[in-house]
Design a protein around this motif. Structure first.
Motif, short mmCIF file in Angstrom:
data_model
loop_
_atom_site.label_atom_id
_atom_site.label_comp_id
_atom_site.label_asym_id
_atom_site.label_seq_id
_atom_site.Cartn_x
_atom_site.Cartn_y
_atom_site.Cartn_z
N GLU A 1 -14.21 -48.36 -35.03
CA GLU A 1 -14.43 -49.20 -33.84
C GLU A 1 -13.37 -50.27 -33.75
O GLU A 1 -12.77 -50.52 -32.70
CB GLU A 1 -15.81 -49.84 -33.89
CG GLU A 1 -16.97 -48.89 -33.69
CD GLU A 1 -18.30 -49.50 -34.14
OE1 GLU A 1 -18.35 -50.73 -34.24
OE2 GLU A 1 -19.25 -48.76 -34.39
N TYR B 1 -22.09 -48.89 -33.72
CA TYR B 1 -21.31 -47.74 -33.28
C TYR B 1 -21.26 -47.61 -31.76
O TYR B 1 -20.49 -46.80 -31.23
CB TYR B 1 -21.88 -46.44 -33.88
CG TYR B 1 -23.37 -46.27 -33.66
CD1 TYR B 1 -23.85 -45.64 -32.51
CD2 TYR B 1 -24.29 -46.75 -34.58
CE1 TYR B 1 -25.20 -45.48 -32.29
CE2 TYR B 1 -25.66 -46.59 -34.38
CZ TYR B 1 -26.11 -45.97 -33.23
OH TYR B 1 -27.46 -45.82 -33.01
N PHE B 2 -22.06 -48.41 -31.05
CA PHE B 2 -22.03 -48.36 -29.59
C PHE B 2 -21.19 -49.48 -28.99
O PHE B 2 -21.14 -49.64 -27.77
CB PHE B 2 -23.46 -48.39 -29.02
CG PHE B 2 -23.79 -47.14 -28.24
CD1 PHE B 2 -23.72 -45.90 -28.84
CD2 PHE B 2 -24.13 -47.20 -26.90
CE1 PHE B 2 -23.99 -44.73 -28.13
CE2 PHE B 2 -24.41 -46.06 -26.18
CZ PHE B 2 -24.33 -44.82 -26.79
N ASN B 3 -20.50 -50.25 -29.83
CA ASN B 3 -19.62 -51.31 -29.31
C ASN B 3 -18.54 -50.78 -28.36
O ASN B 3 -18.33 -51.34 -27.29
CB ASN B 3 -18.98 -52.07 -30.47
CG ASN B 3 -19.94 -53.01 -31.17
OD1 ASN B 3 -21.04 -53.28 -30.66
ND2 ASN B 3 -19.55 -53.50 -32.33
N SER C 1 -17.69 -43.71 -29.01
CA SER C 1 -19.08 -43.88 -29.46
C SER C 1 -19.80 -42.55 -29.55
O SER C 1 -20.57 -42.30 -30.48
CB SER C 1 -19.83 -44.82 -28.51
OG SER C 1 -19.43 -46.16 -28.68
N ASP D 1 -17.57 -45.82 -39.36
CA ASP D 1 -17.63 -45.99 -37.91
C ASP D 1 -17.17 -47.39 -37.51
O ASP D 1 -16.46 -47.57 -36.52
CB ASP D 1 -19.06 -45.77 -37.40
CG ASP D 1 -19.46 -44.31 -37.42
OD1 ASP D 1 -18.57 -43.46 -37.69
OD2 ASP D 1 -20.64 -44.00 -37.18
N PHE E 1 -18.61 -48.21 -26.48
CA PHE E 1 -19.26 -47.79 -25.25
C PHE E 1 -19.47 -48.98 -24.32
O PHE E 1 -19.22 -48.91 -23.11
CB PHE E 1 -20.61 -47.14 -25.58
CG PHE E 1 -21.14 -46.23 -24.51
CD1 PHE E 1 -20.90 -44.87 -24.55
CD2 PHE E 1 -21.89 -46.74 -23.46
CE1 PHE E 1 -21.40 -44.02 -23.56
CE2 PHE E 1 -22.40 -45.91 -22.47
CZ PHE E 1 -22.15 -44.55 -22.51
N ARG F 1 -28.03 -52.56 -27.74
CA ARG F 1 -27.18 -52.66 -28.93
C ARG F 1 -27.62 -53.82 -29.82
O ARG F 1 -27.71 -53.69 -31.03
CB ARG F 1 -25.72 -52.84 -28.50
CG ARG F 1 -24.73 -52.94 -29.68
CD ARG F 1 -24.38 -54.42 -29.92
NE ARG F 1 -23.48 -54.58 -31.05
CZ ARG F 1 -23.86 -54.82 -32.28
NH1 ARG F 1 -25.15 -54.88 -32.59
NH2 ARG F 1 -22.99 -55.00 -33.25
N TYR G 1 -16.07 -44.60 -24.13
CA TYR G 1 -17.34 -43.88 -24.19
C TYR G 1 -17.24 -42.76 -25.24
O TYR G 1 -18.15 -42.56 -26.04
CB TYR G 1 -17.67 -43.23 -22.84
CG TYR G 1 -17.87 -44.19 -21.68
CD1 TYR G 1 -18.27 -45.50 -21.88
CD2 TYR G 1 -17.66 -43.76 -20.38
CE1 TYR G 1 -18.44 -46.36 -20.81
CE2 TYR G 1 -17.84 -44.60 -19.30
CZ TYR G 1 -18.22 -45.90 -19.52
OH TYR G 1 -18.41 -46.75 -18.46
N SER H 1 -26.91 -51.49 -33.26
CA SER H 1 -26.15 -50.23 -33.25
C SER H 1 -24.67 -50.52 -32.99
O SER H 1 -24.17 -50.39 -31.88
CB SER H 1 -26.72 -49.29 -32.18
OG SER H 1 -26.89 -49.98 -30.94
#
Length: 288
Positions: free
Chosen positions: A284, A43-45, A91, A280, A47, A36, A88, A41
């Motif tokens: 988040e 948008y993967f926070n 994301s 996004d 996750f 990340r 999960y 990225s």
């Protein structure tokens, strides 16, 4: 730590299994954090936060081996492990929207892209709230009646999750079919990298992760529907086979097919993708 005379576990939680999975989640979460930061990225926070939830949950479960009557530890391991898949999912939903924009395939999506991420994440938030509320009622109460109420609230939350995940998989497959039949120039350009480093590989990863989460959610519905004295909840092995293992595999799959490999650094992403990224980020913050 607060304790209860009510039987919280039908067994003594395994110390070894809890430590092993806590360690496994530490490793894969650390790698996700590295990916990340390297790829920016955002948008993967959610996750990554889900991975942290798993670590906390299984650490609490390990300590529960020595304190089987502690309602505090029971609440921690129940809630953190139960809620991690929702993070999960948040994301994963965002990734689909970004894939569609990345490929300029908005016209091929059955759900308008400007609503797609919002719809699925809102469903995820509803599921998260219901499961959290049910877990809170179930784990903080020494009453058998309230325990049953909490279990059924969790079942309702899991059913919401199953509903939205099913719709998500159908939406993904329809988009996949349409863009395969009517490929955009961006879709053709992405194929130059070759499977699995193109959009097809990333969509495949989303399918795998989604199916694993669906399996886990079905297991959880059965577990809580049977009640605290049911066969499934009375045997710890089911938790590690159908929850811990499934969720660890979800994290490994997304380590291996990280979205940044496909979505980062391509000049075809235009101002629409930037707006999607901002949306996004707002989602988040709302979700986490």
């Amino acid at each position: 730590m607060s304790s209860s005379t009510y039987v919280l576990y039908q067994y003594t939680p395994s110390l070894v299994a809890a430590i092993i999975f806590a360690a496994l989640f530490v490793l894969t979460t650390a790698f996700h954090l590295y990916q990340r930061v390297k790829a920016h990225s955002k948008y993967f926070n959610p996750f990554i936060v889900g991975g942290i939830f798993q670590i906390i949950g299984y650490c609490a479960r390990a300590v529960s081996h020595f304190h089987t009557t502690s309602t505090t530890l029971y609440a921690m391991q129940t809630l953190f492990v139960l809620l991690a898949p929702n993070l999960y999912a948040a994301s994963i939903y965002m990734v689909l929207g970004r894939i569609i924009v990345f490929l300029r395939g908005e016209h091929l999506s059955v759900v308008p892209v400007r609503f797609l991420t919002k719809i699925f994440v809102m469903g995820d938030v509803l599921s998260f709230v219901l499961q959290g509320a049910g877990g809170g009622v179930m784990s903080s109460s020494g009453s058998a009646n309230l325990l049953v109420v909490g279990q059924w609230i969790i079942v309702a939350g899991l059913c919401v999750q199953l509903l939205f995940f099913g719709a998500f998989i159908i939406t993904s497959m329809l988009f996949h079919t349409r863009i395969s039949q009517q490929p955009t120039q961006e879709a053709e350009n992405s194929k130059v990298r070759g499977f699995p480093r193109d959009w097809r590989g990333l969509l495949s990863a989303l399918y795998i992760a989604s199916v694993l989460i669906l399996i886990r959610s079905i297991y959880r519905v059965i577990e809580f529907a049977q009640g605290n004295s049911g066969y499934v909840i009375s045997h710890e092995v089911f938790l590690y086979v159908f929850d811990a293992t499934m969720m660890f595999l979800v994290m490994i799959v997304m380590n291996s097919f990280h979205p940044s490999v496909v979505l980062q650094g391509n000049p075809t992403i235009n101002h629409k993708a930037q707006r999607e990224s901002r949306n996004d980020t707002e989602l988040e913050e709302m979700h986490v």
